[in-house]
Design a protein around this motif. Structure first.
Motif: not given
Ligand code: RUQ
Ligand code: CUA
Length: 642
Positions: A263, A279, A281, A320
């Motif tokens: 990220s 994260h 996604y 996210r």
């Protein structure tokens, strides 16, 4: 010091002696090599309920099941097909389980000398002249939450491609390029039906990657690509800012998932490890399809496919979910309820409850509220498998263990962080060594059956006879049918399987004789029609208007339909061989001496290869597959005239 002593030093053989010492030694090596010391001791992830050491695992209750045996007697068949990726070998392998016998190698992105794959006319066209690839993830097509036995999909990380293998023949029938992508890594098909196959780009690049924005990584992005698994065509892509690692889908067809370990948007190792949180996604497929229908998309470069630009912040398309530090694997439990994100640089697995995602997309709860457990499982968790009885099995790279844990207990422990709930960790089993992927029998389906677990170890070190600097990997078979995991078999493999799926044998029905249904046969039928030839009957030499010489030949043990044929030096020659034999396992082939031509033709098959005839002389062609008592006599002459 003599040579032997030097050698011992370099191999580490003079180092640790006992197994236990070697484990400690290897763990230290992994920590040093991976620069993960700090990572393993990273600050507690938010909401984590346990001290780094954690309470000791619960005692194992004595097992009382009858153990399945890994020994499959000669003549007996295995219970499962195992589909293995071959990593940088570019191939897919089929193993029988539990015997771990290697049954077949399916050439995919590689040049295979045994079958001619990569050099035969049709395979060459499919591969576009590329002779290497890097297969990581193999997954089969699904219908109704389980395997439908039709296709195997596999990625090529090296050239950003997706290939499909037809399970009728176990041969590749399609290969497609994934546009605007580098490092096509995680792939996963939808599970409710054979719909999309999602492909994650692991490497962020400028979009368009045509020389612009090269020195400004903040402008880089990565694609999540939806491929139609039936047609093998790209349908749409979603552009995001973070890199995309592993991929998963739910069981309903609502979401696809990608772990993101960068990220930070870094381009160096240090930069990529900077943030404490990365994260999961979550792609909302209905919303993505709607955007595509309504034309709320962009085009990237010359690529014709619609792209949803979802960079930056959460939107109806992508959400996210924050998870600790560089997650790797994401695996969905067989009941379809949870997506498990393995922490990699965090010693935890984040459990995301899938039916909470809709509320988070609607803005009613925060994305992080979808995380319902975060058990601590060991240093370097990578992937998770399931037994269908509520347990999860996470591969732990740095500790070289498989950790078995109870999903419901992990959820209870997270809810009541006072430590009063029992430790969800049930058992840690040593594996040898540095386990990457893991999978269990039918684990990625609703029918996970909890019989066998694979630990795909990246190092084998001392487990096998020394065969030189390049060691085999070690795929270990573990019995999980009882309360306790038991290691039952060491399976050495040639570099380097990344992932494997284990499929009940009743779901796969390959044909024993070539069904002649793939696109390859449409090509040969068209050629034969052009030349007025019947493939199964005729043995003829046709000189085409462009100068190419097509040699149509048949084979039937132990004869070729042609004892000899004539061409001119420098001619472009195409050998099109059709095997008339209608007998199981009666393969022939065609090898032309001194011409680098060698290919396989199975029963009722047609295959072809093209080459340039060398200088004048006599060249013997022969059948390289032992087919008959007179197999050695199965040959003929190519007469090359000046
Ligand atoms: S990745 S060791 Cu290429 Cu599947 Cu996880
Ligand atoms: Cu045909 Cu050997």
């Amino acid at each position: 010091m003599n040579d032997l002593e030097t050698e011992d030093k370099t191999t580490g053989a003079t180092g640790p002696e006992t197994l236990e010492e070697r484990r400690v030694f290897l763990t230290q090596m992994a920590l040093l090599g991976g620069a993960l010391v700090g990572a393993g001791c990273s600050p507690e992830p938010k909401g984590s309920s346990k001290s780094p050491a954690g309470p000791p695992p619960a005692p194992i209750t004595k097992k009382s099941h009858s153990e399945p045996s890994a020994h499959v007697k000669p003549g007996q068949l295995d219970d499962y097909y195992g589909f293995w990726s071959g990593g940088q070998s570019g191939e897919v392998r089929i193993l029988g389980l539990p015997s771990m016998r290697e049954l077949k190698r399916i050439p995919v992105f590689n040049r295979c000398a045994a079958t001619g794959w990569g050099a035969t006319d049709h395979s060459k066209e499919l591969l576009g002249g590329r002779m290497s690839g890097d297969t990581h993830h193999v997954h089969l097509s699904y219908t109704g939450g389980t395997y439908d036995g039709r296709y195997v999909f596999v990625n090529d990380k090296a050239s950003a491609r997706l290939a499909r293998i037809n399970c009728e023949t176990m041969e590749v029938d399609k290969v497609i390029d994934i546009p605007n992508s580098q490092g096509t890594h995680g792939i996963f098909p939808q599970r409710h039906k054979t719909g999309y196959v999602f492909c994650n780009a692991e490497f962020r690049t400028p979009h368009v990657n045509d020389g612009r924005d090269m020195t400004d990584p903040t402008k880089y992005g990565a694609m999540h690509t939806a491929v139609d698994g039936e047609e093998m065509v790209v349908k749409w892509q979603v552009l995001v800012e973070g890199n995309l690692d592993l991929c998963a889908t739910d069981y309903q067809g609502n979401y696809s998932f990608a772990t993101c370990y960068n990220s930070e948007g870094g381009v160096t190792l240090e930069q990529m490890m900077g943030a404490d949180q990365d994260h999961l996604y979550v792609f909302n497929l209905k919303n993505c399809e709607k955007a595509v229908r309504e034309g709320k998309t962009i085009k990237v470069g010359n690529s014709p496919y619609p792209v949803i630009d979802a960079r930056g912040k959460d939107s109806p398309y992508v959400m996210r979910v924050p998870v600790p530090k560089s997650p790797h694997g994401v695996n969905v439990s067989p009941d379809g309820k949870y997506a498990m994100c393995a922490g990699k640089l965090s010693p935890t697995v984040s459990v995301v409850q899938i039916d909470k995602l809709a509320s988070a997309f609607a803005g009613k709860i925060k994305p992080r509220d979808c995380v319902v457990a975060e058990p601590e499982v060991g240093l370097g968790p990578l992937h998770t498998a399931f037994d269908g009885r509520g347990n999860a099995y996470t591969s732990i790279f740095i500790d070289s263990v498989m950790t078995k844990w109870d999903i419901n207990k992990a959820i209870q422990a997270y809810k009541s962080p006072d430590g009063k709930t029992p430790n969800p960790v049930i058992q840690k089993l040593d594996v040898h060594y540095q386990v990457g992927h893991t999978n269990a029998s039918m684990s990625e389906t609703k029918d996970a059956d909890g019989k066998w677990l694979m630990a795909l170890c990246k190092f084998s070190k001392d487990r096998f006879l020394n065969v030189g600097p390049l060691h085999g990997e070690n795929d270990q078979l573990i019995d999980i049918s009882g309360n306790e995991m038991k290691l039952v078999h060491d399976g050495p493999t040639f570099p380097e399987p990344h992932d494997a799926v284990i499929v009940a044998k009743d779901l796969i029905h390959p044909k024993k004789i070539q069904p002649r249904t793939d696109a390859r046969f449409a090509m040969y039928s068209a050629w034969a029609k052009e030349d007025g030839v019947e493939l199964f009957k005729d043995n003829r030499v046709i000189r085409r208007p462009d100068g190419t010489v097509r040699v149509y030949m048949t084979s039937q043990a132990p004869n070729y339909g042609m004892r000899d044929f004539k061409v001119k030096a420098g001619d472009r020659v195409q050998i099109i061989l059709t095997n008339q034999d209608n007998v199981e396992d009666l393969s022939h082939g065609f090898c032309m001496s001194l011409h680098d031509v060698n290919f396989l033709v199975n029963s009722r098959d047609t295959n072809s290869m093209t080459f340039t005839a060398a200088s004048p002389g006599v060249y013997w062609y022969y059948c390289p597959w032992f087919c008959h008592a007179l197999h050695l006599e199965m040959r003929g002459r190519m007469i090359v005239e000046a």
